[in-house]
Design a protein around this motif. Structure first.
Motif, PDB file in Angstrom:
ATOM      1  N   VAL A   1      67.567  -4.077 -35.322  1.00  0.00           N
ATOM      2  CA  VAL A   1      67.113  -4.254 -36.704  1.00  0.00           C
ATOM      3  C   VAL A   1      68.134  -4.991 -37.565  1.00  0.00           C
ATOM      4  O   VAL A   1      67.904  -5.221 -38.761  1.00  0.00           O
ATOM      5  CB  VAL A   1      66.752  -2.907 -37.360  1.00  0.00           C
ATOM      6  CG1 VAL A   1      65.642  -2.220 -36.581  1.00  0.00           C
ATOM      7  CG2 VAL A   1      67.971  -2.005 -37.499  1.00  0.00           C
ATOM      8  N   GLY A   2      69.268  -5.389 -36.989  1.00  0.00           N
ATOM      9  CA  GLY A   2      70.223  -6.208 -37.727  1.00  0.00           C
ATOM     10  C   GLY A   2      70.716  -5.551 -38.997  1.00  0.00           C
ATOM     11  O   GLY A   2      71.120  -4.387 -39.019  1.00  0.00           O
ATOM     12  N   ASP A   3      70.631  -6.284 -40.108  1.00  0.00           N
ATOM     13  CA  ASP A   3      71.188  -5.837 -41.390  1.00  0.00           C
ATOM     14  C   ASP A   3      70.522  -4.582 -41.950  1.00  0.00           C
ATOM     15  O   ASP A   3      71.088  -3.939 -42.854  1.00  0.00           O
ATOM     16  CB  ASP A   3      71.061  -6.953 -42.426  1.00  0.00           C
ATOM     17  CG  ASP A   3      71.671  -8.260 -41.973  1.00  0.00           C
ATOM     18  OD1 ASP A   3      71.252  -8.768 -40.909  1.00  0.00           O
ATOM     19  OD2 ASP A   3      72.551  -8.797 -42.668  1.00  0.00           O
ATOM     20  N   VAL A   4      69.337  -4.215 -41.468  1.00  0.00           N
ATOM     21  CA  VAL A   4      68.705  -2.962 -41.896  1.00  0.00           C
ATOM     22  C   VAL A   4      69.614  -1.775 -41.568  1.00  0.00           C
ATOM     23  O   VAL A   4      69.516  -0.711 -42.187  1.00  0.00           O
ATOM     24  CB  VAL A   4      67.312  -2.813 -41.249  1.00  0.00           C
ATOM     25  CG1 VAL A   4      66.697  -1.454 -41.544  1.00  0.00           C
ATOM     26  CG2 VAL A   4      66.382  -3.912 -41.745  1.00  0.00           C
TER      27      VAL A   4
ATOM     28  N   LYS B   1      65.241  -3.948 -47.278  1.00  0.00           N
ATOM     29  CA  LYS B   1      66.396  -4.549 -46.618  1.00  0.00           C
ATOM     30  C   LYS B   1      65.870  -5.406 -45.492  1.00  0.00           C
ATOM     31  O   LYS B   1      65.113  -4.928 -44.640  1.00  0.00           O
ATOM     32  CB  LYS B   1      67.358  -3.485 -46.073  1.00  0.00           C
ATOM     33  CG  LYS B   1      68.687  -4.079 -45.639  1.00  0.00           C
ATOM     34  CD  LYS B   1      69.516  -4.448 -46.844  1.00  0.00           C
ATOM     35  CE  LYS B   1      70.693  -5.348 -46.482  1.00  0.00           C
ATOM     36  NZ  LYS B   1      70.312  -6.751 -46.266  1.00  0.00           N
ATOM     37  N   SER B   2      66.240  -6.671 -45.527  1.00  0.00           N
ATOM     38  CA  SER B   2      65.867  -7.560 -44.443  1.00  0.00           C
ATOM     39  C   SER B   2      67.010  -7.648 -43.461  1.00  0.00           C
ATOM     40  O   SER B   2      68.171  -7.395 -43.801  1.00  0.00           O
ATOM     41  CB  SER B   2      65.539  -8.952 -44.993  1.00  0.00           C
ATOM     42  OG  SER B   2      66.653  -9.479 -45.695  1.00  0.00           O
ATOM     43  N   GLY B   3      66.703  -7.981 -42.215  1.00  0.00           N
ATOM     44  CA  GLY B   3      67.742  -8.071 -41.196  1.00  0.00           C
ATOM     45  C   GLY B   3      67.418  -9.124 -40.166  1.00  0.00           C
ATOM     46  O   GLY B   3      66.277  -9.572 -40.033  1.00  0.00           O
ATOM     47  N   SER B   4      68.436  -9.532 -39.445  1.00  0.00           N
ATOM     48  CA  SER B   4      68.230 -10.476 -38.349  1.00  0.00           C
ATOM     49  C   SER B   4      69.310 -10.247 -37.306  1.00  0.00           C
ATOM     50  O   SER B   4      70.360  -9.665 -37.579  1.00  0.00           O
ATOM     51  CB  SER B   4      68.293 -11.924 -38.848  1.00  0.00           C
ATOM     52  OG  SER B   4      69.562 -12.215 -39.394  1.00  0.00           O
TER      53      SER B   4
ATOM     54  N   TYR C   1      62.265  -6.085 -41.442  1.00  0.00           N
ATOM     55  CA  TYR C   1      62.173  -5.668 -42.838  1.00  0.00           C
ATOM     56  C   TYR C   1      61.966  -4.162 -42.852  1.00  0.00           C
ATOM     57  O   TYR C   1      61.242  -3.611 -42.017  1.00  0.00           O
ATOM     58  CB  TYR C   1      60.977  -6.317 -43.537  1.00  0.00           C
ATOM     59  CG  TYR C   1      61.296  -7.510 -44.401  1.00  0.00           C
ATOM     60  CD1 TYR C   1      61.858  -7.350 -45.663  1.00  0.00           C
ATOM     61  CD2 TYR C   1      60.995  -8.802 -43.971  1.00  0.00           C
ATOM     62  CE1 TYR C   1      62.133  -8.453 -46.466  1.00  0.00           C
ATOM     63  CE2 TYR C   1      61.255  -9.903 -44.769  1.00  0.00           C
ATOM     64  CZ  TYR C   1      61.826  -9.719 -46.014  1.00  0.00           C
ATOM     65  OH  TYR C   1      62.092 -10.806 -46.806  1.00  0.00           O
ATOM     66  N   PHE C   2      62.579  -3.529 -43.841  1.00  0.00           N
ATOM     67  CA  PHE C   2      62.347  -2.097 -44.067  1.00  0.00           C
ATOM     68  C   PHE C   2      62.328  -1.906 -45.573  1.00  0.00           C
ATOM     69  O   PHE C   2      63.242  -2.354 -46.269  1.00  0.00           O
ATOM     70  CB  PHE C   2      63.459  -1.263 -43.440  1.00  0.00           C
ATOM     71  CG  PHE C   2      63.350   0.223 -43.711  1.00  0.00           C
ATOM     72  CD1 PHE C   2      62.406   1.000 -43.049  1.00  0.00           C
ATOM     73  CD2 PHE C   2      64.198   0.843 -44.625  1.00  0.00           C
ATOM     74  CE1 PHE C   2      62.303   2.356 -43.296  1.00  0.00           C
ATOM     75  CE2 PHE C   2      64.113   2.205 -44.873  1.00  0.00           C
ATOM     76  CZ  PHE C   2      63.169   2.964 -44.205  1.00  0.00           C
ATOM     77  N   GLY C   3      61.267  -1.298 -46.103  1.00  0.00           N
ATOM     78  CA  GLY C   3      61.160  -1.189 -47.553  1.00  0.00           C
ATOM     79  C   GLY C   3      60.495   0.088 -48.019  1.00  0.00           C
ATOM     80  O   GLY C   3      59.697   0.701 -47.302  1.00  0.00           O
ATOM     81  N   LEU C   4      60.847   0.480 -49.246  1.00  0.00           N
ATOM     82  CA  LEU C   4      60.282   1.660 -49.896  1.00  0.00           C
ATOM     83  C   LEU C   4      59.760   1.270 -51.271  1.00  0.00           C
ATOM     84  O   LEU C   4      60.373   0.449 -51.970  1.00  0.00           O
ATOM     85  CB  LEU C   4      61.343   2.759 -50.063  1.00  0.00           C
ATOM     86  CG  LEU C   4      62.099   3.209 -48.824  1.00  0.00           C
ATOM     87  CD1 LEU C   4      63.169   4.234 -49.210  1.00  0.00           C
ATOM     88  CD2 LEU C   4      61.156   3.798 -47.789  1.00  0.00           C
TER      89      LEU C   4
END
Length: 526
Positions: free
Chosen positions: A117-120, A330-333, A341-344
Motif C-alpha cells: 500500500v506504499g505511502d498509506v 492517503k494515497s500511496g504507490s 488510496y485509503f480514505g475516511l
C-alpha cells in the motif's frame, strides 16, 4: 488591473452570484441510515457496479478520463464505521483482474488479495503512535530520541523544535529519505512548521521512538501488537523479501521499500475496511482523540487540498459557497506498478479503499484519479440520501395542542441544506418575525432560518440537538460575495433561541420539536 477596487469586485459579484445558504461546515444533514437491504443502498451498489463495468468496457469515460483496462487490475471497497458492523463493514466492493494478469497467472483478484500500500503505511504509523503513546503532538522528538539533540543541523534549526505533530503532519521540514550522515549534518529543507512537504524520514523517526518507548525491538512488532492483532487484520504486515503472496509479486522490487514506517505495509481490501471501521467508531482511541486526529491541520497551495496527520484532505463543493464535504485520504504507490488510496469521510461515517496494479507500466506511477473520482461521486449520493431521509424523519407540521397558536412548519428546500423553518409561532407570537426584528432584518421574507444537526444527541433518551443559523437574504455579504461567517454568529444575538431539540420515536422518526431551554414543545402532526 489598475483602478480595480474591492467595491467594484463586490458589485460585479453581486450580479453574478445568487444567494446561497451558509451552513456550519459538516452539519448539513444527519448521516443516512446504512443498511445493505435498503433500496437506496441496493440502487447505489447497482449504479456504481455499472459505472465500473462501463469504464472497463470503454477504457474510461468522457467524464472521468481514460484507464488502461487491458493491463490494470484493481479492487475498490466502501465501508461504514458503525460499531455494530465491525466484523463485516463492507457495503460495496468491486474487483477487476486485467486480461494480461489472467493470462500470465490464471487467478483473479478477491477481497483477500494482498497488495503493497506504499505511502498509506503512514496512516498506520500515526495510528499506532496514538494507540501506544497518546496525543503527544506538541512533544519534541528529542524527548524520545535524545541523541538527536546532539546532532548538528543546518541553518540553525534545533532538533528540539521538531515535534511529534510536525513529523506526523508533514510539517517537520526534514529531507525526504533517511541517510544517517544527512541526519547529523543537514537534514532540514525548511524550518519546522513552515510548509507541508512529505518526508519518509519523519515517519521512520516516529517508528524508532515507538520501538524505544514501547520496549519492543522492531516497528513490525509494535504495529502488530497495537493495530493489526486487535483489529483482526490477519492478512496485513510489513514487506519482507520472503513474501510470495503479494499480487503480481514479480513486479515488486524490495529496493522500492524505503523506510518501513512510511512505505512498507501490505494489506487487503478486507483488512483496510476493518481498520477504517475501527478508526471511524473510535474502537482503539477515545472519541475526542479521533475527532482531533481527523481534523484539517494546514493548507496546501491548492485550497481544495489540505493536509492532516498524515491525511490528504480533499474538499468537495460545487462553488465557493456550497455544502463542503471533506475526505481524509492517503494515497500511496510502490514503484510504477502499484498504487493505493485509503480514505475516511467522518461526516457520513463512511470510508473507502482502492488497491491497484498495472502490469504494463514501467515508467510513470500508476494514476488512480479516475477510480477515485468515481468513488467520490458516492459522497454526493450520500448527501442526497441524507436529505431524503431528513425530509422523511423531520419535516412536516408540529403543533401545540389542537389550535394554531403554536405551530412550526419545517421543510427541506432546493436553495440550501438543512431544515428550513418556514413557520414558527409560539402562543400566538410569530417567532420568525420576532427573530428578524431582533437581528435587524427589515423584512421577515428576507430571513433565512435553517436548522442543522449537531453531533450532540442522547441515544438512550432518543433526542437529537439541532442548531439554528440565521441569514439575511438581502445582505450583500451573502448575496454578492463568497464570504461565509455564520460560524462567528451562531448564538450571538441575545434573547434569540438558536438550539432546538427533536424527540425521536423508537424507529428514529421525529415525534416532538422544541427549544432546548424548554420554551416550547410541539407534537408532529400525523
Amino acid at each position: 488591473m489598475a483602478g480595480l477596487s474591492l467595491s467594484s469586485v463586490v458589485s460585479a459579484q453581486s450580479n453574478d452570484i445568487p444567494y446561497s445558504a451558509c451552513p456550519l461546515i459538516g452539519t448539513y444533514y444527519p448521516p443516512p441510515t446504512f443498511s445493505r437491504s435498503s433500496e437506496p443502498f441496493k440502487n447505489l451498489s447497482s449504479e456504481f457496479t455499472e459505472t465500473f463495468n462501463q469504464l472497463i468496457e470503454k477504457g474510461g469515460s468522457d467524464v472521468y478520463g481514460p484507464i488502461t483496462a487491458n493491463t490494470t487490475s484493481f479492487s475498490v471497497v466502501m465501508f461504514i464505521g458503525a460499531e455494530s458492523m465491525m466484523e463485516d463493514p463492507t457495503i460495496f466492493e468491486y474487483h477487476y483482474t486485467s486480461p494480461q494478469y489472467q493470462l500470465d497467472m490464471g487467478t483473479n483478484l478477491t477481497s483477500d488479495t494482498k497488495f503493497p500500500v506504499g505511502d498509506v503505511t503512514m496512516v498506520f504509523t500515526v495510528y499506532a503512535w496514538l494507540v501506544e503513546m497518546g496525543e503527544t503532538w506538541d512533544t519534541p522528538i528529542t524527548q524520545y530520541l535524545p541523541e538527536l539533540e546532539k546532532a548538528s543541523s543546518s541553518d540553525g534549526v534545533a532538533w528540539k523544535e521538531v515535534t511529534i505533530g510536525s513529523l506526523a503532519g508533514h510539517m517537520s521540514g526534514l529531507i525526504r529519505q533517511t541517510f544517517a550522515k544527512k541526519l547529523t549534518v543537514d537534514p532540514f529543507v525548511f524550518q519546522p512548521d513552515t510548509t507541508p512537504m512529505v518526508s519518509y524520514t519523519a515517519f521512520q523517526l516516529l517508528a524508532f521512538a515507538l520501538g524505544r518507548r514501547s520496549g519492543v525491538d522492531g516497528y513490525s512488532i509494535v504495529l502488530k501488537d497495537a493495530i493489526l492483532d486487535p483489529l483482526n487484520m490477519t492478512s496485513s504486515g510489513l514487506l519482507n523479501p520472503d513474501m510470495k503472496d503479494i499480487f503480481a509479486s514479480m513486479d515488486l522490487s524490495m529496493t522500492q521499500q524505503g523506510e518501513p514506517a512510511a512505505l512498507s505495509l501490505t494489506s487487503t481490501i478486507t483488512d483496510l475496511a476493518r481498520a477504517g471501521n475501527a478508526m471511524l467508531n473510535s474502537r482503539l482511541l477515545p472519541p475526542a482523540a479521533t475527532r482531533r486526529w481527523l481534523r484539517h491541520s494546514v493548507d496546501s497551495s491548492n485550497l481544495r487540498n489540505g493536509v492532516g496527520r498524515p491525511w490528504e484532505i480533499y474538499r468537495s463543493g460545487r462553488s465557493a459557497i456550497a455544502p463542503i464535504l471533506d475526505a481524509r485520504a492517503k494515497s500511496g504507490s510502490m514503484g510504477a506498478h502499484y498504487a493505493s488510496y485509503f480514505g475516511l469521510v467522518p461526516d457520513f461515517g463512511v470510508g473507502f479503499a482502492i488497491l491497484a496494479h498495472d502490469g504494463g507500466n514501467d515508467r510513470n506511477p500508476l494514476d488512480l484519479n479516475v477510480y477515485a473520482d468515481v468513488v467520490s461521486e458516492v459522497l454526493g449520493r450520500l448527501q442526497s440520501m441524507g436529505a431524503a431521509e431528513t425530509a422523511a424523519r423531520y419535516t412536516g407540521t408540529y403543533r401545540g395542542g389542537s389550535n394554531d397558536y403554536s405551530v412550526a412548519v419545517l421543510n427541506v428546500t432546493s436553495d440550501g441544506p438543512g431544515l428550513a423553518v418556514q413557520e414558527l409561532r409560539v402562543d400566538g407570537v410569530d417567532m420568525r418575525a420576532d427573530t428578524a426584528r431582533q437581528l435587524g432584518i427589515s423584512s421577515v421574507a428576507d430571513l433565512d432560518f435553517r436548522l442543522y444537526p449537531t453531533n450532540v444527541h442522547e441515544v438512550d433518551s432518543h433526542t437529537h440537538q439541532f442548531v439554528a443559523v440565521f441569514q439575511d437574504r438581502s445582505a450583500p455579504v451573502d448575496a454578492g460575495t463568497p464570504t461565509c461567517i455564520t460560524w462567528q454568529e451562531a448564538g450571538a444575538a441575545a434573547g434569540v433561541e438558536y438550539r432546538f431539540v427533536f424527540n425521536l420515536t423508537e424507529d428514529g422518526m421525529a415525534g416532538e420539536f422544541g427549544s432546548s431551554s424548554g420554551g416550547f414543545s410541539l407534537e408532529r402532526a400525523a
